[in-house]
Scaffold this motif. Structure first.
Motif, PDB file in Angstrom:
ATOM      1  N   PRO A  41      40.311  38.533  50.184  1.00  0.00           N
ATOM      2  CA  PRO A  41      41.006  38.521  48.888  1.00  0.00           C
ATOM      3  C   PRO A  41      40.129  39.025  47.749  1.00  0.00           C
ATOM      4  CG  PRO A  41      40.378  36.298  49.522  1.00  0.00           C
ATOM      5  CD  PRO A  41      40.059  37.176  50.698  1.00  0.00           C
ATOM      6  N   VAL A  42      40.652  39.949  46.962  1.00  0.00           N
ATOM      7  CA  VAL A  42      39.871  40.486  45.844  1.00  0.00           C
ATOM      8  C   VAL A  42      39.637  39.428  44.784  1.00  0.00           C
ATOM      9  CG1 VAL A  42      40.753  42.813  46.281  1.00  0.00           C
ATOM     10  CG2 VAL A  42      41.883  41.376  44.586  1.00  0.00           C
ATOM     11  N   ASP A  43      40.505  38.426  44.691  1.00  0.00           N
ATOM     12  CA  ASP A  43      40.331  37.368  43.696  1.00  0.00           C
ATOM     13  C   ASP A  43      39.093  36.517  43.952  1.00  0.00           C
ATOM     14  OD1 ASP A  43      42.442  38.014  42.051  1.00  0.00           O
ATOM     15  OD2 ASP A  43      43.866  36.684  43.050  1.00  0.00           O
ATOM     16  N   LYS A  44      38.542  36.588  45.159  1.00  0.00           N
ATOM     17  CA  LYS A  44      37.338  35.817  45.479  1.00  0.00           C
ATOM     18  C   LYS A  44      36.110  36.715  45.612  1.00  0.00           C
ATOM     19  CE  LYS A  44      39.836  32.060  47.788  1.00  0.00           C
ATOM     20  NZ  LYS A  44      39.968  31.255  49.033  1.00  0.00           N
ATOM     21  N   ALA A  45      36.193  37.899  45.031  1.00  0.00           N
ATOM     22  CA  ALA A  45      35.096  38.867  45.149  1.00  0.00           C
ATOM     23  C   ALA A  45      34.726  39.398  43.765  1.00  0.00           C
ATOM     24  CB  ALA A  45      35.511  40.009  46.083  1.00  0.00           C
ATOM     25  N   PRO A  46      33.969  38.620  42.984  1.00  0.00           N
ATOM     26  CA  PRO A  46      33.658  39.039  41.618  1.00  0.00           C
ATOM     27  C   PRO A  46      32.910  40.358  41.530  1.00  0.00           C
ATOM     28  CG  PRO A  46      32.365  37.106  42.267  1.00  0.00           C
ATOM     29  CD  PRO A  46      33.418  37.295  43.308  1.00  0.00           C
ATOM     30  N   ALA A  47      32.046  40.656  42.490  1.00  0.00           N
ATOM     31  CA  ALA A  47      31.330  41.932  42.451  1.00  0.00           C
ATOM     32  C   ALA A  47      32.305  43.102  42.607  1.00  0.00           C
ATOM     33  CB  ALA A  47      30.262  41.977  43.542  1.00  0.00           C
ATOM     34  N   PHE A  48      33.297  42.912  43.478  1.00  0.00           N
ATOM     35  CA  PHE A  48      34.307  43.952  43.668  1.00  0.00           C
ATOM     36  C   PHE A  48      35.154  44.098  42.403  1.00  0.00           C
ATOM     37  CE2 PHE A  48      38.587  45.284  44.913  1.00  0.00           C
ATOM     38  CZ  PHE A  48      38.319  46.452  45.629  1.00  0.00           C
ATOM     39  N   GLN A  49      35.526  42.994  41.797  1.00  0.00           N
ATOM     40  CA  GLN A  49      36.292  43.052  40.552  1.00  0.00           C
ATOM     41  C   GLN A  49      35.523  43.831  39.486  1.00  0.00           C
ATOM     42  OE1 GLN A  49      37.174  38.973  39.517  1.00  0.00           O
ATOM     43  NE2 GLN A  49      37.866  38.529  41.598  1.00  0.00           N
ATOM     44  N   HIS A  50      34.230  43.563  39.374  1.00  0.00           N
ATOM     45  CA  HIS A  50      33.399  44.280  38.408  1.00  0.00           C
ATOM     46  C   HIS A  50      33.360  45.774  38.738  1.00  0.00           C
ATOM     47  CE1 HIS A  50      30.161  45.063  35.568  1.00  0.00           C
ATOM     48  NE2 HIS A  50      29.517  45.693  36.539  1.00  0.00           N
ATOM     49  N   LEU A  51      33.247  46.089  40.022  1.00  0.00           N
ATOM     50  CA  LEU A  51      33.256  47.490  40.439  1.00  0.00           C
ATOM     51  C   LEU A  51      34.532  48.189  40.008  1.00  0.00           C
ATOM     52  CD1 LEU A  51      32.245  49.930  42.155  1.00  0.00           C
ATOM     53  CD2 LEU A  51      33.403  48.848  44.114  1.00  0.00           C
TER      54      LEU A  51
END
Length: 259
Positions: free
Chosen positions: A55-65
């Protein structure tokens, strides 16, 4: 001032499929190489919860990317929700072929209207929570049921697409947007994809746009990764303007209104 474009101005649209926290490692060397070429906007097809375990909601580094890519001028589009076919077992030879031989990832191929609407709305909510602008939806493997099409007509999206067209929503009016895509799961598939893609690129020389549809598996093999880099370079050197899917769609509207 309204920008008036030449009706036959040619472009190239670079599209990254199956984008998720776990697939970023596959894409990173390629994206770094493209960024080194200059300002080349891309469309990232984001899966909210890839294969029900990412889940993208649990991936802050991905969200920042993703926020950093938006700041560069890239586009994020919704690409299914789970990107896996979790429907009932296929019952007909056609469904078995489409869902077990052609692909195991046609998530929206069998969904009825309520099911499709629920997943689409859930995906839209993920984009809203992350403050990501959203204009387009691309169904995994470009497969969608009539229930999915009905649901898309009810939602505030601008377009969907298949392998050869963009479709304006809500009326599904088609616009030719031919693409090149590989099957890179084995060496013989990669070799055949290279032959077919070279032929297709030559055939599309005068096309108003060419979409390059990349997948994470392409990035895992030097042969296919280098093909995409060299093809992109060649199309840019041929005078094609790089743009996102939504930017290209907007330009077609400007050309049509100016005609």
């Amino acid at each position: 001032m309204v920008e008036i474009l030449k009706p036959r101005e040619r472009s190239v649209v670079l599209v990254l499929h199956d984008v998720a926290p776990q697939t970023w490692a596959d894409y990173r060397p390629f994206v770094d190489a493209v960024d080194a070429m200059g300002h080349i906007p891309m469309t990232w097809l984001v899966v909210p919860d890839f294969h029900r375990g990412d889940p993208v909601d649990k991936a802050p580094a991905f969200q920042h990317l993703m926020h950093s890519r938006l700041a560069r001028g890239d586009e994020l589009a919704l690409h299914g929700y789970y990107h896996c076919d979790d429907g009932p077992t296929p019952r007909t030879p056609r469904d078995f072929f489409m869902r077990r031989i052609y692909t195991w990832e046609g998530e929206f191929y069998t969904l009825d209207y309520p099911q499709a609407l629920q997943r689409l709305e859930a995906g839209i909510e993920v984009f809203k929570r992350n403050d990501w602008p959203l204009h387009g939806f691309v169904s995994p493997a470009w497969l969608m049921s009539e229930g999915t099409r009905t649901a898309l007509r009810q939602l505030p999206l601008d377009y969907t697409s298949d392998a050869q067209h963009l479709y304006r929503l809500p009326d599904f009016s088609p616009i030719d947007a031919p693409g090149i895509v590989w099957s890179a799961r084995s060496s013989w598939r990669r070799g055949l994809s290279k032959i077919i893609s070279d032929h297709r690129e030559a055939h599309l020389h005068n096309a108003i746009t060419i979409r390059l549809g990349l997948h994470p598996v392409d990035m895992r093999h030097e042969f296919s990764r280098q093909y995409w880099l060299h093809t992109l370079e060649r199309l840019l050197e041929d005078g094609r303007a790089p743009m996102t899917k939504f930017a290209w769609l907007q330009r077609q509207s400007v050309v049509r209104s100016a005609a």
